[in-house]
Structure formats: C-alpha cells, structure tokens
Design an enzyme around this catalytic site. Structure first.
Site, PDB file in Angstrom:
ATOM      1  N   GLU A 206       0.818  -1.222   0.000  1.00 46.56           N
ATOM      2  CA  GLU A 206       0.000   0.000   0.000  1.00 46.56           C
ATOM      3  C   GLU A 206       0.844   1.260   0.000  1.00 46.56           C
ATOM      4  O   GLU A 206       0.386   2.320  -0.425  1.00 46.56           O
ATOM      5  CB  GLU A 206      -0.918  -0.001   1.226  1.00 46.56           C
ATOM      6  CG  GLU A 206      -1.978  -1.084   1.218  1.00 46.56           C
ATOM      7  CD  GLU A 206      -2.906  -0.954   2.383  1.00 46.56           C
ATOM      8  OE1 GLU A 206      -2.530  -1.405   3.496  1.00 46.56           O
ATOM      9  OE2 GLU A 206      -3.989  -0.394   2.223  1.00 46.56           O
TER      10      GLU A 206
ATOM     11  N   TYR B 174     -13.400  28.069   1.478  1.00 46.88           N
ATOM     12  CA  TYR B 174     -13.355  26.624   1.296  1.00 46.88           C
ATOM     13  C   TYR B 174     -12.379  26.216   0.188  1.00 46.88           C
ATOM     14  O   TYR B 174     -11.863  25.106   0.207  1.00 46.88           O
ATOM     15  CB  TYR B 174     -14.739  26.036   1.051  1.00 46.88           C
ATOM     16  CG  TYR B 174     -15.586  26.710   0.000  1.00 46.88           C
ATOM     17  CD1 TYR B 174     -15.253  26.652  -1.351  1.00 46.88           C
ATOM     18  CD2 TYR B 174     -16.733  27.403   0.351  1.00 46.88           C
ATOM     19  CE1 TYR B 174     -16.024  27.276  -2.300  1.00 46.88           C
ATOM     20  CE2 TYR B 174     -17.518  28.017  -0.602  1.00 46.88           C
ATOM     21  CZ  TYR B 174     -17.159  27.949  -1.927  1.00 46.88           C
ATOM     22  OH  TYR B 174     -17.930  28.567  -2.892  1.00 46.88           O
TER      23      TYR B 174
ATOM     24  N   VAL C 150      -5.608   5.631   8.525  1.00 49.25           N
ATOM     25  CA  VAL C 150      -6.510   6.741   8.207  1.00 49.25           C
ATOM     26  C   VAL C 150      -6.630   7.687   9.400  1.00 49.25           C
ATOM     27  O   VAL C 150      -6.823   8.891   9.238  1.00 49.25           O
ATOM     28  CB  VAL C 150      -7.899   6.238   7.769  1.00 49.25           C
ATOM     29  CG1 VAL C 150      -7.835   5.540   6.417  1.00 49.25           C
ATOM     30  CG2 VAL C 150      -8.529   5.342   8.809  1.00 49.25           C
ATOM     31  N   GLU C 151      -6.456   7.143  10.600  1.00 46.17           N
ATOM     32  CA  GLU C 151      -6.486   7.981  11.805  1.00 46.17           C
ATOM     33  C   GLU C 151      -5.392   9.046  11.779  1.00 46.17           C
ATOM     34  O   GLU C 151      -5.627  10.211  12.146  1.00 46.17           O
ATOM     35  CB  GLU C 151      -6.325   7.112  13.050  1.00 46.17           C
ATOM     36  CG  GLU C 151      -7.530   6.276  13.418  1.00 46.17           C
ATOM     37  CD  GLU C 151      -7.531   4.914  12.767  1.00 46.17           C
ATOM     38  OE1 GLU C 151      -6.791   4.705  11.762  1.00 46.17           O
ATOM     39  OE2 GLU C 151      -8.293   4.045  13.220  1.00 46.17           O
TER      40      GLU C 151
ATOM     41  N   LYS D 186     -11.799   5.505   3.064  1.00 44.57           N
ATOM     42  CA  LYS D 186     -10.853   4.752   2.220  1.00 44.57           C
ATOM     43  C   LYS D 186     -11.681   3.701   1.468  1.00 44.57           C
ATOM     44  O   LYS D 186     -11.728   2.528   1.861  1.00 44.57           O
ATOM     45  CB  LYS D 186      -9.790   4.099   3.087  1.00 44.57           C
ATOM     46  CG  LYS D 186      -8.618   3.484   2.343  1.00 44.57           C
ATOM     47  CD  LYS D 186      -7.606   2.930   3.347  1.00 44.57           C
ATOM     48  CE  LYS D 186      -6.480   2.189   2.649  1.00 44.57           C
ATOM     49  NZ  LYS D 186      -5.528   1.604   3.644  1.00 44.57           N
TER      50      LYS D 186
HETATM   51  N1  LIG Z   1      -8.676   1.559  12.157  1.00 45.66           N
HETATM   52  C1  LIG Z   1      -8.004   1.180  11.047  1.00 45.66           C
HETATM   53  N2  LIG Z   1      -8.018  -0.110  10.654  1.00 45.66           N
HETATM   54  C2  LIG Z   1      -7.325  -0.478   9.519  1.00 45.66           C
HETATM   55  C3  LIG Z   1      -6.594   0.457   8.766  1.00 45.66           C
HETATM   56  C4  LIG Z   1      -6.602   1.831   9.207  1.00 45.66           C
HETATM   57  O1  LIG Z   1      -5.989   2.715   8.588  1.00 45.66           O
HETATM   58  N3  LIG Z   1      -7.301   2.130  10.351  1.00 45.66           N
HETATM   59  N4  LIG Z   1      -5.903   0.058   7.631  1.00 45.66           N
HETATM   60  C5  LIG Z   1      -5.937  -1.218   7.221  1.00 45.66           C
HETATM   61  C6  LIG Z   1      -5.297  -1.642   5.942  1.00 45.66           C
HETATM   62  O2  LIG Z   1      -4.367  -0.686   5.475  1.00 45.66           O
HETATM   63  C7  LIG Z   1      -6.425  -1.866   4.914  1.00 45.66           C
HETATM   64  O3  LIG Z   1      -7.005  -0.625   4.637  1.00 45.66           O
HETATM   65  C8  LIG Z   1      -5.868  -2.443   3.623  1.00 45.66           C
HETATM   66  O4  LIG Z   1      -5.590  -3.785   3.779  1.00 45.66           O
HETATM   67  C9  LIG Z   1      -6.670  -2.269   7.962  1.00 45.66           C
HETATM   68  N5  LIG Z   1      -7.332  -1.777   9.139  1.00 45.66           N
END
Ligand SMILES: Nc1nc2c(c(=O)[nH]1)N=C([C@H](O)[C@@H](O)CO)CN2
Length: 119
Positions: free
Chosen positions: A22, A54, A73-74, A99
């Site tokens: 990724e 904006y 993503v957090e 995502k």
């Molecule tokens: N809370 C989260 N859980 C997961 C994330 C994330 O960013 N925050 N990312 C993944 C992996 O990257 C997934 O998106 C791809 O396999 C899994 N869980």
C-alpha cells in the site's frame, strides 16, 4: 449549532495503508469536512476576506493528502484536522476520511473525528 462551511466528497490520491504494497500504490481517499464559521459576518461584508475560504482549505487538504503517506486513516485525519485548525483558525470541525474499497468492492471504511469546542 454553529454555522457551517463544508467540503463534501473531496477525492484525493495518496499512499495509505499498513501493508508494504500500500505504501507503493496510490489510491483514492474521500474527505468530508464541516467547519464552524461565522457566516453572518461574511455575508455582512460580502467579502471573501471575512469568509472561511473553502477553496483555500481544499488546497491545504490536497497538499497534505497528496504530498504525504500514512499507514492509518487515523493519522491522516488528525494531520488534516490539526492543520486546518492551525492555518485557518477553525475552532471546531468534523472530518470524515473514507478509504473506499479497502476491505472489499463497494465497501466504505474509515474514521470520523470531531475536534475543538462549540462556542
Ligand atoms: N482503524 C483502522 N483499521 C485499519 C486500517 C486503518 O488505517 N485504520 N488500515 C488497514 C489496511 O491498510 C487496509 O485498509 C488495507 O488492507 C486495515 N485496518
């Protein structure tokens, strides 16, 4: 409830994920942002200088998302929220980082964070 300036459906390409593959693959994330703003003040002057622009916020988010890579993503959400509050003096915001397709076609996953206080 405060007045809100919002950006909805901002689709940006970035490298994001916990797996090595990724970090080499750009993929879309979709941002939805609500920001507290004094709409009446901007309307009274009808001047962009009195508004939460904006377009400027969109440019800021675009730079953060497309010029950096993250595992979670957090992490991306926190970085975007902190920069918008710092750069534009936003006191309260709610940000959704989606995502799409990360766990399967047609499935949305991600986080929603709320930062700051409602005055
Ligand atoms: N809370 C989260 N859980 C997961 C994330 C994330 O960013 N925050 N990312 C993944 C992996 O990257 C997934 O998106 C791809 O396999 C899994 N869980």
């Amino acid at each position: 409830m405060p007045d809100i300036v919002f950006i909805r459906g901002l689709r940006l390409e970035t490298c994001i994920g916990i797996h090595a593959w990724e970090q080499q693959t750009r993929r879309p994330v979709i941002l939805d942002l609500e920001m507290a703003s004094d709409v009446a003040r901007a309307a009274a002057s009808d001047q962009i200088g009195d508004a939460l622009d904006y377009a400027a916020v969109t440019a800021c988010l675009t730079e953060i998302v497309t010029q950096n890579q993250h595992q979670l993503v957090e992490t991306l959400a926190e970085q975007c929220a902190a920069q918008v509050m710092r750069k534009f003096g936003v006191t309260w915001l709610r940000l959704r980082v989606n995502k799409p397709g990360a766990v399967g076609d047609g499935v949305d996953v991600g986080v929603v964070i709320e930062r700051g206080g409602l005055e």
